[in-house]
Structure formats: C-alpha cells, structure tokens
Scaffold this active site. Sequence first.
Site, PDB file in Angstrom:
ATOM      1  N   SER A 137       0.845  -1.151   0.109  1.00 47.38           N
ATOM      2  CA  SER A 137      -0.155  -0.045  -0.136  1.00 47.38           C
ATOM      3  C   SER A 137       1.006   0.920  -0.067  1.00 47.38           C
ATOM      4  O   SER A 137       1.952   1.119   0.321  1.00 47.38           O
ATOM      5  CB  SER A 137      -0.925  -0.008   1.210  1.00 47.38           C
ATOM      6  OG  SER A 137      -1.521   1.117   1.472  1.00 47.38           O
ATOM      7  N   TYR A 150      -2.028  -1.444  10.375  1.00 49.15           N
ATOM      8  CA  TYR A 150      -2.115  -1.799   9.142  1.00 49.15           C
ATOM      9  C   TYR A 150      -0.695  -1.111   8.529  1.00 49.15           C
ATOM     10  O   TYR A 150      -0.225  -1.896   7.640  1.00 49.15           O
ATOM     11  CB  TYR A 150      -3.411  -0.745   8.471  1.00 49.15           C
ATOM     12  CG  TYR A 150      -3.481  -0.895   6.941  1.00 49.15           C
ATOM     13  CD1 TYR A 150      -4.050  -1.859   6.597  1.00 49.15           C
ATOM     14  CD2 TYR A 150      -2.793   0.008   6.235  1.00 49.15           C
ATOM     15  CE1 TYR A 150      -4.560  -2.011   5.012  1.00 49.15           C
ATOM     16  CE2 TYR A 150      -3.120  -0.292   4.809  1.00 49.15           C
ATOM     17  CZ  TYR A 150      -3.698  -1.003   4.294  1.00 49.15           C
ATOM     18  OH  TYR A 150      -4.109  -1.212   2.801  1.00 49.15           O
TER      19      TYR A 150
HETATM   20  N1  LIG Z   1      -8.624  -0.654  -1.602  1.00 55.75           N
HETATM   21  C1  LIG Z   1      -7.547   0.204  -1.338  1.00 55.75           C
HETATM   22  O1  LIG Z   1      -7.598   1.374  -1.581  1.00 55.75           O
HETATM   23  C2  LIG Z   1      -6.391  -0.326  -1.079  1.00 55.75           C
HETATM   24  C3  LIG Z   1      -5.070   0.529  -1.174  1.00 55.75           C
HETATM   25  C4  LIG Z   1      -3.915   0.001  -1.017  1.00 55.75           C
HETATM   26  C5  LIG Z   1      -3.579  -1.458  -0.547  1.00 55.75           C
HETATM   27  N2  LIG Z   1      -4.897  -2.459  -0.294  1.00 55.75           N
HETATM   28  C6  LIG Z   1      -4.662  -3.482   0.132  1.00 55.75           C
HETATM   29  O2  LIG Z   1      -5.069  -4.481  -1.145  1.00 55.75           O
HETATM   30  C7  LIG Z   1      -5.740  -5.860  -0.502  1.00 55.75           C
HETATM   31  C8  LIG Z   1      -7.014  -5.982  -0.511  1.00 55.75           C
HETATM   32  O3  LIG Z   1      -7.886  -4.988  -0.296  1.00 55.75           O
HETATM   33  P1  LIG Z   1      -9.285  -4.637  -0.800  1.00 55.75           P
HETATM   34  O4  LIG Z   1      -9.523  -3.214  -0.710  1.00 55.75           O
HETATM   35  O5  LIG Z   1      -9.712  -5.365  -2.161  1.00 55.75           O
HETATM   36  O6  LIG Z   1     -10.247  -5.232   0.315  1.00 55.75           O
HETATM   37  P2  LIG Z   1     -11.573  -6.242   0.425  1.00 55.75           P
HETATM   38  O7  LIG Z   1     -12.050  -6.119   1.760  1.00 55.75           O
HETATM   39  O8  LIG Z   1     -12.358  -6.025  -0.856  1.00 55.75           O
HETATM   40  O9  LIG Z   1     -10.868  -7.773   0.003  1.00 55.75           O
HETATM   41  C9  LIG Z   1     -10.105  -8.453   1.193  1.00 55.75           C
HETATM   42  C10 LIG Z   1     -10.061  -9.700   1.151  1.00 55.75           C
HETATM   43  O10 LIG Z   1      -9.261 -10.504   1.953  1.00 55.75           O
HETATM   44  C11 LIG Z   1      -9.959 -11.126   2.875  1.00 55.75           C
HETATM   45  N3  LIG Z   1      -9.709 -11.467   4.211  1.00 55.75           N
HETATM   46  C12 LIG Z   1      -9.536 -10.721   5.294  1.00 55.75           C
HETATM   47  N4  LIG Z   1      -9.180 -11.351   6.198  1.00 55.75           N
HETATM   48  C13 LIG Z   1      -8.879 -12.482   5.948  1.00 55.75           C
HETATM   49  C14 LIG Z   1      -8.414 -13.563   6.585  1.00 55.75           C
HETATM   50  N5  LIG Z   1      -8.155 -13.623   8.055  1.00 55.75           N
HETATM   51  N6  LIG Z   1      -8.149 -14.985   5.991  1.00 55.75           N
HETATM   52  C15 LIG Z   1      -8.479 -15.034   4.698  1.00 55.75           C
HETATM   53  N7  LIG Z   1      -8.893 -14.155   3.880  1.00 55.75           N
HETATM   54  C16 LIG Z   1      -8.955 -12.963   4.594  1.00 55.75           C
HETATM   55  C17 LIG Z   1     -11.477 -10.846   2.789  1.00 55.75           C
HETATM   56  O11 LIG Z   1     -12.271 -11.780   3.244  1.00 55.75           O
HETATM   57  C18 LIG Z   1     -11.450 -10.162   1.518  1.00 55.75           C
HETATM   58  O12 LIG Z   1     -12.161 -11.303   0.331  1.00 55.75           O
HETATM   59  C19 LIG Z   1      -5.459  -5.493   1.178  1.00 55.75           C
HETATM   60  O13 LIG Z   1      -4.121  -6.155   1.459  1.00 55.75           O
HETATM   61  C20 LIG Z   1      -5.341  -4.100   1.197  1.00 55.75           C
HETATM   62  O14 LIG Z   1      -4.423  -3.809   2.400  1.00 55.75           O
HETATM   63  C21 LIG Z   1      -6.123  -1.842  -0.498  1.00 55.75           C
END
Ligand SMILES: NC(=O)c1ccc[n+]([C@@H]2O[C@H](COP(=O)([O-])OP(=O)(O)OC[C@H]3O[C@@H](n4cnc5c(N)ncnc54)[C@H](O)[C@@H]3O)[C@@H](O)[C@H]2O)c1
Length: 255
Positions: A137, A150
């Site tokens: 991130s 985080y």
């Molecule tokens: N959305 C953003 O703006 C953004 C920005 C930077 C980084 N990220 C990173 O991208 C990744 C995905 O984020 P997203 O926005 O798609 O989120 P999201 O909530 O849509 O998806 C996250 C997924 O991780 C799974 N998950 C969470 N805890 C878990 C566990 N204990 N065991 C197995 N699976 C688990 C959830 O069930 C979900 O399917 C994350 O690591 C997040 O930190 C997101």
Amino acid sequence: MTSNESRTALVTGGTSGIGLAIAQRLQADGLKVAVLDLDRPQARGVAREQGFTFIAADLSRREDCRRAVDETVAALGGLDVLVNNAGFQHIDPIADFPEDIWDTMLHVMLTAPFLLTKYAWPHLTRSGQGRVVNIASIHGQVASPYKSAYISAKHGLIGLTRTAALEAGEQGFTVNAICPGYVRTPLVEGQIADQARTRGLSEQEVEQKVMLEPAAIKKLLDPQDIAALASYVISPAAWGMTGAVLDIDLGWTAR
Ligand SMILES: NC(=O)c1ccc[n+]([C@@H]2O[C@H](COP(=O)([O-])OP(=O)(O)OC[C@H]3O[C@@H](n4cnc5c(N)ncnc54)[C@H](O)[C@@H]3O)[C@@H](O)[C@H]2O)c1
C-alpha cells in the site's frame, strides 16, 4: 519458458476487491487460479461462479497457511504464482487500539505472507518462472494517523519483499510489492462511509477532501488497474524485476 496455460496461481483474499480482479486477470491470462478466503458462503459462491478453485482458510491461523499451500498444489498440480493480497483495516488511535486486533492484523498481513512464501518456496523454485506479488500500500511507505497496525504490517511487507527477493534470485523466481493508493473496493467503500459519518461530510467530500487531497489525480483507482500491473509482474517479460516496490497511487507519494 513455458506458456501461461501450464502455470498456476494462488491469490489470497481473491473473492473480493483487488484480489478478485487479480484472480480474474490471471485466469484471463491463461493461468489456473485458486483463491484463498475466509470460509463464507459468499466467498465460495464467487469462486464457483468464476471457475476458481476455492481454498477456505483463515490467515490469522498458522496451520491454515500450511494447509492452503498443500491444498493448492494438490488441486492445481503446482504453484508458480503467489499473490499475498488479503487484508483489512482498523482505525483507532494507538492509545485505544485493541491489542487483539493488532495481533490479528499483523498475522494476516505480514506473518501469513511470510508463511505462505516459506511453504511455497520449493514449488516456486521448481517452477522456473515463479513469482511472488505482495499487495502492500502507499501505507507501506508513508504513514497516516490511526492506522498503526495496518501501516506497521505494510511497512513490514515491503521489508519481507526485499529480503525474499534477494534470497529468491538464485532460485530463479522473483518477489515484488505493489503499492496502490485508494482503490474503489468494499474495504474503501466502508472507510468512506465511516469517515463521512464521523467527520460530518458527504461521501463525495470524504473522497475529494480527505482521501484524494494529497493525490495528483483526484479519482479513485479501479481494482482492474492493480490487476493489470500484477499481470505484467507475473509475466515472463518481467523476469528481471525483483525486489521492486511499485507505486500505483495517483501521485499520492510524489509529494
Ligand atoms: N482498497 C484500497 O484502496 C487499497 C489500497 C492499498 C492497498 N490495499 C490492499 O489491497 C488488499 C485487498 O484490499 P481490498 O480493498 O480489495 O479489500 P477487500 O475487503 O475487498 O478484500 C479483502 C479480502 O481479504 C480477505 N481476508 C480478510 N481477512 C482474511 C483472513 N483472516 N483470512 C483470509 N482472507 C481474509 C477478505 O475476506 C476479502 O475477501 C489488502 O491487503 C489491502 O490492504 C487496498
């Protein structure tokens, strides 16, 4: 070099948001894809609809990480690409931050990527064109208040990426990190709604004045934008890219 048709991938958190977009893109690129997620009917349903192998696992549990790699290899016949994507957010000041949530966040977003990389290591080595892609991130490189667990996990994930890249070079596989800015996913939609409530702003104002204020391009990313970058990183053409920390952040960290 083998073609993508004989390559396999495991994407954690692959039934929602960025993980789902990456899984879809890798499948479209010709790979056989397994998605790992919490054992919920919704997650199983997404995997079934998309034609992914579903690996039910909770990444806060060490034993699930071992089983997930074993089940993926048994189902797909190998493991060439590991995408460590699963994550979640919790917002609280350090003084009030729940300690159990800290432990879970560090496990899911830092310890699990380490364990999955460790257990996948022999398979990635055997692959000949193995790839680990860690979804970090902007908060792996800079900080914001109230997101201590985080931000600590994501900074750690970049350290793990660089160390693993140095060790994997001799084994013929690469390890890279992708650092997205704000992407429109269920995780971010939740944050927008929470911040609108707590700050007394409209959701539009939260997007523009809070989330995108430091960005050069004032528009949220789409999950497909991150998937397109992941597709390049796992491609044979990216054989020389390793230990890289790839920003796709609307210019957020340029300042
Ligand atoms: N959305 C953003 O703006 C953004 C920005 C930077 C980084 N990220 C990173 O991208 C990744 C995905 O984020 P997203 O926005 O798609 O989120 P999201 O909530 O849509 O998806 C996250 C997924 O991780 C799974 N998950 C969470 N805890 C878990 C566990 N204990 N065991 C197995 N699976 C688990 C959830 O069930 C979900 O399917 C994350 O690591 C997040 O930190 C997101």
